[in-house]
Each structure stands twice: as structure tokens, then as C-alpha cells.
Motif scaffolding. Structure first.
Motif, PDB file in Angstrom:
ATOM      1  N   THR A  43       4.023   2.768   1.854  1.00 46.27           N
ATOM      2  CA  THR A  43       4.624   3.813   2.764  1.00 46.27           C
ATOM      3  C   THR A  43       3.481   4.371   3.928  1.00 46.27           C
ATOM      4  O   THR A  43       3.421   5.225   4.814  1.00 46.27           O
ATOM      5  CB  THR A  43       5.149   5.011   2.109  1.00 46.27           C
ATOM      6  N   SER A  44       2.240   3.688   3.566  1.00 46.40           N
ATOM      7  CA  SER A  44       1.154   4.001   4.438  1.00 46.40           C
ATOM      8  C   SER A  44      -0.051   3.011   4.334  1.00 46.40           C
ATOM      9  O   SER A  44      -0.065   2.235   3.448  1.00 46.40           O
ATOM     10  CB  SER A  44       0.357   5.535   4.132  1.00 46.40           C
ATOM     11  N   PHE A  45      -0.949   3.243   5.082  1.00 48.59           N
ATOM     12  CA  PHE A  45      -2.271   2.157   4.951  1.00 48.59           C
ATOM     13  C   PHE A  45      -2.935   2.071   3.617  1.00 48.59           C
ATOM     14  O   PHE A  45      -3.090   1.189   3.130  1.00 48.59           O
ATOM     15  CB  PHE A  45      -3.389   2.502   6.106  1.00 48.59           C
ATOM     16  N   ARG A  46      -3.002   3.488   3.088  1.00 50.87           N
ATOM     17  CA  ARG A  46      -3.380   3.313   1.659  1.00 50.87           C
ATOM     18  C   ARG A  46      -2.542   2.886   0.567  1.00 50.87           C
ATOM     19  O   ARG A  46      -3.280   2.475  -0.275  1.00 50.87           O
ATOM     20  CB  ARG A  46      -3.982   4.921   1.192  1.00 50.87           C
ATOM     21  N   THR A  47      -1.392   2.841   0.745  1.00 48.08           N
ATOM     22  CA  THR A  47      -0.672   2.227  -0.165  1.00 48.08           C
ATOM     23  C   THR A  47       0.085   0.918  -0.032  1.00 48.08           C
ATOM     24  O   THR A  47       1.182   0.587  -0.532  1.00 48.08           O
ATOM     25  CB  THR A  47       0.601   3.361  -0.541  1.00 48.08           C
ATOM     26  N   ALA A  48      -0.633   0.257   1.152  1.00 47.83           N
ATOM     27  CA  ALA A  48      -0.074  -0.967   1.350  1.00 47.83           C
ATOM     28  C   ALA A  48       0.130  -1.967   0.349  1.00 47.83           C
ATOM     29  O   ALA A  48      -0.942  -2.085  -0.445  1.00 47.83           O
ATOM     30  CB  ALA A  48      -0.724  -1.612   2.508  1.00 47.83           C
ATOM     31  N   THR A  49       1.212  -2.707   0.177  1.00 46.17           N
ATOM     32  CA  THR A  49       0.999  -3.676  -0.912  1.00 46.17           C
ATOM     33  C   THR A  49       0.437  -4.955  -0.574  1.00 46.17           C
ATOM     34  O   THR A  49       0.786  -5.658   0.695  1.00 46.17           O
ATOM     35  CB  THR A  49       2.820  -4.214  -1.230  1.00 46.17           C
ATOM     36  N   GLU A  50      -0.303  -5.447  -1.312  1.00 49.20           N
ATOM     37  CA  GLU A  50      -1.158  -6.678  -1.292  1.00 49.20           C
ATOM     38  C   GLU A  50      -0.486  -7.982  -1.172  1.00 49.20           C
ATOM     39  O   GLU A  50       0.148  -8.141  -2.252  1.00 49.20           O
ATOM     40  CB  GLU A  50      -2.654  -6.665  -2.019  1.00 49.20           C
ATOM     41  N   ILE A  51      -0.643  -8.850  -0.299  1.00 48.87           N
ATOM     42  CA  ILE A  51      -0.021 -10.102  -0.359  1.00 48.87           C
ATOM     43  C   ILE A  51      -1.001 -11.212   0.174  1.00 48.87           C
ATOM     44  O   ILE A  51      -1.865 -10.903   1.005  1.00 48.87           O
ATOM     45  CB  ILE A  51       1.352 -10.061   0.286  1.00 48.87           C
ATOM     46  N   GLY A  52      -0.843 -12.482  -0.577  1.00 48.31           N
ATOM     47  CA  GLY A  52      -1.519 -13.438  -0.199  1.00 48.31           C
ATOM     48  C   GLY A  52      -1.197 -14.214   0.962  1.00 48.31           C
ATOM     49  O   GLY A  52       0.107 -14.352   1.178  1.00 48.31           O
ATOM     50  N   GLN A  53      -1.800 -14.872   1.626  1.00 43.74           N
ATOM     51  CA  GLN A  53      -1.376 -15.904   2.750  1.00 43.74           C
ATOM     52  C   GLN A  53      -0.663 -16.942   2.120  1.00 43.74           C
ATOM     53  O   GLN A  53      -0.990 -17.649   1.142  1.00 43.74           O
ATOM     54  CB  GLN A  53      -2.660 -16.497   3.630  1.00 43.74           C
ATOM     55  N   GLY A  54       0.559 -17.336   2.693  1.00 44.12           N
ATOM     56  CA  GLY A  54       1.312 -18.380   2.241  1.00 44.12           C
ATOM     57  C   GLY A  54       2.311 -18.037   0.971  1.00 44.12           C
ATOM     58  O   GLY A  54       3.244 -18.805   0.782  1.00 44.12           O
ATOM     59  N   SER A  55       2.327 -16.660   0.668  1.00 40.69           N
ATOM     60  CA  SER A  55       3.239 -16.107  -0.066  1.00 40.69           C
ATOM     61  C   SER A  55       4.229 -15.098   0.609  1.00 40.69           C
ATOM     62  O   SER A  55       3.912 -14.621   1.559  1.00 40.69           O
ATOM     63  CB  SER A  55       2.519 -15.436  -1.308  1.00 40.69           C
ATOM     64  N   ARG A  56       5.501 -15.307  -0.105  1.00 35.34           N
ATOM     65  CA  ARG A  56       6.431 -14.327   0.566  1.00 35.34           C
ATOM     66  C   ARG A  56       6.377 -12.897  -0.153  1.00 35.34           C
ATOM     67  O   ARG A  56       6.151 -12.675  -1.434  1.00 35.34           O
ATOM     68  CB  ARG A  56       7.917 -14.749   0.614  1.00 35.34           C
ATOM     69  N   ALA A  57       6.914 -11.790   0.552  1.00 32.89           N
ATOM     70  CA  ALA A  57       7.229 -10.421  -0.150  1.00 32.89           C
ATOM     71  C   ALA A  57       8.280  -9.805   0.529  1.00 32.89           C
ATOM     72  O   ALA A  57       8.794  -9.878   1.528  1.00 32.89           O
ATOM     73  CB  ALA A  57       6.148  -9.635   0.176  1.00 32.89           C
ATOM     74  N   THR A  58       9.144  -8.964  -0.427  1.00 29.20           N
ATOM     75  CA  THR A  58      10.323  -8.752  -0.202  1.00 29.20           C
ATOM     76  C   THR A  58      10.297  -7.212  -0.540  1.00 29.20           C
ATOM     77  O   THR A  58       9.489  -6.674  -1.358  1.00 29.20           O
ATOM     78  CB  THR A  58      11.519  -9.110  -0.892  1.00 29.20           C
ATOM     79  N   ALA A  59      11.104  -6.150   0.281  1.00 27.86           N
ATOM     80  CA  ALA A  59      10.997  -5.005  -0.197  1.00 27.86           C
ATOM     81  C   ALA A  59      12.546  -4.261   0.172  1.00 27.86           C
ATOM     82  O   ALA A  59      13.025  -4.902   1.156  1.00 27.86           O
ATOM     83  CB  ALA A  59       9.803  -4.116   0.471  1.00 27.86           C
ATOM     84  N   SER A  60      12.931  -3.346  -0.251  1.00 29.66           N
ATOM     85  CA  SER A  60      13.983  -2.519  -0.123  1.00 29.66           C
ATOM     86  C   SER A  60      13.528  -1.129   0.532  1.00 29.66           C
ATOM     87  O   SER A  60      12.508  -0.497  -0.145  1.00 29.66           O
ATOM     88  CB  SER A  60      14.989  -2.332  -1.250  1.00 29.66           C
ATOM     89  N   GLY A  61      14.132  -0.595   1.622  1.00 30.61           N
ATOM     90  CA  GLY A  61      13.924   0.668   2.092  1.00 30.61           C
ATOM     91  C   GLY A  61      14.855   1.329   2.771  1.00 30.61           C
ATOM     92  O   GLY A  61      16.246   0.862   2.618  1.00 30.61           O
ATOM     93  N   SER A  62      14.727   2.155   3.760  1.00 30.35           N
ATOM     94  CA  SER A  62      15.618   2.958   4.367  1.00 30.35           C
ATOM     95  C   SER A  62      15.473   2.885   6.051  1.00 30.35           C
ATOM     96  O   SER A  62      14.190   2.713   6.290  1.00 30.35           O
ATOM     97  CB  SER A  62      15.738   4.381   3.957  1.00 30.35           C
ATOM     98  N   ALA A  63      16.355   2.651   6.679  1.00 26.22           N
ATOM     99  CA  ALA A  63      16.032   2.763   8.192  1.00 26.22           C
ATOM    100  C   ALA A  63      15.438   4.202   8.576  1.00 26.22           C
ATOM    101  O   ALA A  63      15.615   5.303   8.229  1.00 26.22           O
ATOM    102  CB  ALA A  63      17.507   2.585   8.956  1.00 26.22           C
ATOM    103  N   GLY A  64      14.296   3.721   9.214  1.00 21.60           N
ATOM    104  CA  GLY A  64      13.098   5.046   9.736  1.00 21.60           C
ATOM    105  C   GLY A  64      12.053   4.967   8.838  1.00 21.60           C
ATOM    106  O   GLY A  64      11.353   5.614   9.425  1.00 21.60           O
ATOM    107  N   ASP A  65      12.200   4.339   7.748  1.00 20.85           N
ATOM    108  CA  ASP A  65      10.896   4.327   7.013  1.00 20.85           C
ATOM    109  C   ASP A  65       9.760   3.247   7.524  1.00 20.85           C
ATOM    110  O   ASP A  65      10.142   2.558   8.412  1.00 20.85           O
ATOM    111  CB  ASP A  65      11.303   4.051   5.475  1.00 20.85           C
ATOM    112  N   TYR A  66       8.702   3.586   7.225  1.00 13.88           N
ATOM    113  CA  TYR A  66       7.436   2.756   7.600  1.00 13.88           C
ATOM    114  C   TYR A  66       7.223   1.920   6.320  1.00 13.88           C
ATOM    115  O   TYR A  66       6.893   2.410   5.272  1.00 13.88           O
ATOM    116  CB  TYR A  66       6.421   3.548   8.143  1.00 13.88           C
TER     117      TYR A  66
END
Length: 271
Positions: A43-66
Motif C-alpha cells: 500500500t506504499s513504497f515501503r511495503t511494495a511487494t517484490e516480484i521478479g522479471q518474467g513472473s506474474r503477481a496478482t492482488a485483490s483490493g478496493s477501488a481507490g486504493d494504491y
């Protein structure tokens, strides 16, 4: 005969010099090396989820969230970020929605997209929105006043803009993927960073199972498989060597053609 031997030796050296460039152009495996894709976003720069190049990442959230993710990019790479947003049901939305993906470098400077649909507006009956952003080629070194992309951690931020209050909080799904094209020596520069622009080690207060306490947490632990090159090697070295060999061959060939057979011409008698 001597010229043929010299030519054969030069061609052999040419093949040896070009071999590293061919090997270096092969695609590298995904830095993650793991089949389990992240299923959440920060939800911020400090808590950004790390992903590698070539891999997919998914997430569920709410409209209006970052929603935030981070990935590594090294010198000579041209990253492309792709994002797909699964929108709420049309019956729950009152109007169109505009979604935007932004990419920031290790200094948290927003990087311009070279091309791609960075912002898109979805009609009320649209189920998904697809976004993309291709950055400029990452440089090994840059002037302090420039905003060129540099080696290090990059951040992806996905969000909707201008939503009415009635649509804030509606459930959405997101999927992101990062790929890179290796540009190589065409983007090489004379210089390199001392260290890549990645977050360091920060001390954060945490509550352990037995009580409260503080521990050191690495804010960024992901990097390319072969480490950070920072521009110390590029195929420009190979092509420079090839150019030198070709110039030497041209000199040897010119000398062999102009010097003749090496024997003095016969002078007719009486002259």
C-alpha cells in the motif's frame, strides 16, 4: 600462402571474440526462480511487494486504493510493465472508470513511459482494463541533474483516478507482469554507479510472539540472477574488438596487393 594463414588466424580470433556476445544475448531465467506468484500488493513504497522479471503477481483490493509492487532492473535493460485490472460488476458502477499505472525508480522519481497505454478509461460495461508502460533503457550512469533510469529497484503503482465517492471501496482484482528487453552495447555509456539504487536496511519496530521488540528488516532483497553489473560489461567491447580485427585484415590485404611479388622487374638489355 602467408596471406591465407594470416586470414585464417584472424577469422578464428573473430569467432572467439564474437562468442561472448552470442552467449550474452540469450535470455536469462526469471530472478524469482519460484513457481509461487505473489498474491498481494503493498500500500506504499515501503511495503511494495517484490516480484521478479518474467513472473506474474496478482492482488485483490478496493477501488481507490494504491497498489504497489517492486522489481529489479539492471543497466542495458528496457523494462515493460503490463497490468490488468478486473473491474467490479457493471451493475455496481455508475459511470466509467479511469485507471493508471506509474513506474518510479529507486529515488522514487516518476519515470516517463517511452510508449504504451499508461492510462485508460473503461466504460461502465467493460470487465477488464489493460495497461502497459515501456520505460527508457536503464543506463549504467547519468548526470546528477538528469532523470535517466538507473540500475536498481523500480516501483509499480496502480490506481484509479477521479472515482466518485459512491464507487470507492468496490472490490477489484489486479495482475501485473514485468519483462525486459536486453538492449546491450547500443545503450552502453562510459561510467557506472558505485551501487545500484535499492532500499537499504531499515530498523522497524515489530511485535514478536513473546512481546514487543525491534528487528532489522531488509526493504529490498531481490536482484538479477547474475548480480548487478552496473555497466562494467557490454557487447560494445566485442564489436570494438571485431572492428580492430577487420581494420588489421584490411591493412594486411592492402599491403599484400600493393607490394607485388617481391621480385625486381627485369630490365631489357641495352638500357
Amino acid at each position: 600462402m602467408r596471406f591465407r594463414r594470416v586470414l585464417s588466424t584472424a577469422l578464428l580470433l573473430l569467432g572467439v571474440a564474437a562468442a561472448p556476445a552470442v552467449a550474452d544475448s540469450s535470455p536469462s531465467p526469471s530472478p524469482s526462480g519460484d513457481d509461487s506468484a505473489p498474491t498481494r500488493a503493498g500500500t506504499s513504497f515501503r511495503t511494495a511487494t517484490e516480484i521478479g522479471q518474467g513472473s506474474r503477481a496478482t492482488a485483490s483490493g478496493s477501488a481507490g486504493d494504491y497498489l504497489y509492487w517492486s522489481f529489479p532492473a539492471d543497466a542495458g535493460q528496457r523494462p515493460t510493465v503490463k497490468a490488468t485490472v478486473k473491474l467490479p460488476q457493471a451493475s455496481t458502477r455508475g459511470a466509467s472508470e479511469t485507471w493508471q499505472v506509474d513506474v518510479y525508480d529507486g529515488l522514487r522519481r516518476r519515470q516517463a513511459c517511452q510508449y504504451g497505454a499508461q492510462t485508460r478509461t473503461a466504460a461502465q460495461d467493460t470487465a477488464t482494463v489493460e495497461l502497459s508502460c515501456t520505460l527508457r533503457t536503464v543506463r549504467a550512469w547519468s548526470e546528477t541533474w538528469a532523470d535517466d533510469p538507473l540500475p536498481g529497484t523500480y516501483y509499480i503503482r496502480l490506481t484509479a483516478t477521479g472515482l466518485p465517492a459512491s464507487e470507492l471501496g468496490l472490490p477489484v482484482g489486479a495482475e501485473v507482469k514485468v519483462d525486459s528487453k536486453d538492449i546491450g552495447g547500443a545503450a552502453a555509456v562510459d561510467g557506472s554507479l558505485g551501487k545500484p539504487l535499492v532500499p537499504g536496511i531499515a530498523t522497524s519496530a515489530k511485535k514478536s510472539d513473546s512481546g514487543s521488540g525491534s528487528s532489522k528488516t531488509a526493504l529490498s532483497s531481490i536482484e538479477p540472477d547474475d548480480g548487478w553489473t552496473s555497466g562494467w560489461w557490454s557487447d560494445r567491447w566485442v564489436w570494438t574488438a571485431i572492428g580492430g580485427i577487420l581494420a588489421a585484415l584490411a591493412g594486411i590485404g592492402g599491403y599484400a596487393l600493393t607490394r607485388g611479388s617481391g621480385r625486381p622487374s627485369r630490365v631489357p638489355p641495352g638500357i
